[in-house]
Design an enzyme around this catalytic site. Sequence first.
Site, PDB file in Angstrom:
ATOM      1  N   GLU A  89       0.758  -1.305   0.072  1.00  0.00           N
ATOM      2  CA  GLU A  89      -0.164   0.079  -0.473  1.00  0.00           C
ATOM      3  C   GLU A  89       0.482   1.872   0.094  1.00  0.00           C
ATOM      4  OE1 GLU A  89      -3.149  -0.160  -0.623  1.00  0.00           O
ATOM      5  OE2 GLU A  89      -3.161  -1.875  -0.018  1.00  0.00           O
ATOM      6  N   ARG A  99     -18.131  -0.159   5.470  1.00  0.00           N
ATOM      7  CA  ARG A  99     -19.011  -0.991   4.747  1.00  0.00           C
ATOM      8  C   ARG A  99     -19.489  -2.058   5.863  1.00  0.00           C
ATOM      9  NH1 ARG A  99     -19.278  -4.222   0.917  1.00  0.00           N
ATOM     10  NH2 ARG A  99     -17.000  -4.649   0.431  1.00  0.00           N
ATOM     11  N   CYS A 152      -7.661  -1.677   8.461  1.00  0.00           N
ATOM     12  CA  CYS A 152      -6.750  -1.814   7.785  1.00  0.00           C
ATOM     13  C   CYS A 152      -5.965  -0.607   7.961  1.00  0.00           C
ATOM     14  CB  CYS A 152      -6.451  -2.687   6.487  1.00  0.00           C
ATOM     15  SG  CYS A 152      -6.376  -4.236   7.136  1.00  0.00           S
ATOM     16  N   HIS A 173      -1.446  -5.584   2.014  1.00  0.00           N
ATOM     17  CA  HIS A 173      -2.554  -6.934   2.307  1.00  0.00           C
ATOM     18  C   HIS A 173      -2.346  -7.863   0.895  1.00  0.00           C
ATOM     19  CE1 HIS A 173      -5.473  -3.663   2.641  1.00  0.00           C
ATOM     20  NE2 HIS A 173      -6.378  -4.386   3.674  1.00  0.00           N
TER      21      HIS A 173
HETATM   22  N1  PCA Z   1      -8.392  -7.122   6.830  1.00  0.00           N
HETATM   23  C1  PCA Z   1      -9.589  -5.919   7.120  1.00  0.00           C
HETATM   24  C2  PCA Z   1      -9.493  -5.422   8.376  1.00  0.00           C
HETATM   25  C3  PCA Z   1      -8.776  -6.779   8.737  1.00  0.00           C
HETATM   26  C4  PCA Z   1      -7.959  -7.446   7.637  1.00  0.00           C
HETATM   27  O1  PCA Z   1      -7.040  -7.952   7.927  1.00  0.00           O
HETATM   28  C5  PCA Z   1      -9.136  -3.970   6.531  1.00  0.00           C
HETATM   29  O2  PCA Z   1      -8.401  -4.593   4.826  1.00  0.00           O
HETATM   30  O3  PCA Z   1      -9.430  -3.632   5.959  1.00  0.00           O
END
Ligand code: PCA
Length: 218
Positions: A89, A99, A152, A173
């Site tokens: 990111e 959401r 996140c 991610h």
């Molecule tokens: N993914 C979610 C929250 C926790 C996770 O592992 C996100 O992308 O916000």
Amino acid sequence: MTAQTPGAPIVLVTGFEPFGGASANPSGDAVRTLAAEGLGGLAATLVTAVLPVTFAGAATRIRELIATHRPDIVVATGLAGGRSAIGVERVAVNLLDARIPDNAGDQPVDLPSAPGAPAAAFATVPVKAIAASVTALGIPAEVSYSAGTFVCNHVFFTALDATSPHTRVGFVHVPWATGQAPVGAPELPPADIVRALQTVIAVAADGAELVAPGGTLH
Ligand code: PCA
């Protein structure tokens, strides 16, 4: 958990618990494996934590971890179910717009992540070099320009807000791990996710960015 290496950079790596009705979260699993297996030869003091998927709890915890351990490098990770590549990111936004409810039932709409802070902040790890190094392992990886507006992104923005500019902060991610994904969703072997994170941390510790065209057209 903390593994000490005197004189080496302090590296904080976080993952998340399951959320949204799922029974697994590969980011938390990978971070537990890193805690057990280490960083693949990189000399570092490794601090790991698996964060709750709650806006309030996760932000409090990451601020506490940063205040307690004063890390040189922060790599927070989370699941992006549906993505097929490791997503490095680049941008955290100062926005909560959930959401779905978090694991505490909170569903903030159009609130700031850190009141009074700027609208957005950039990762301070070398995102292009990280994506290229992970790709070179044969593991799909890309720079991503949105970490979403859920927990996140909140942790990513909070970590940038809670650290000095000298601290290298990134968010990664990960896709579902093999065997966890809903039917048809992309997955990666869990060992690849761990290897990718080891590389993310090594390239973040090196610090050199790749000077090459990137971005997206839309
Ligand atoms: N993914 C979610 C929250 C926790 C996770 O592992 C996100 O992308 O916000």
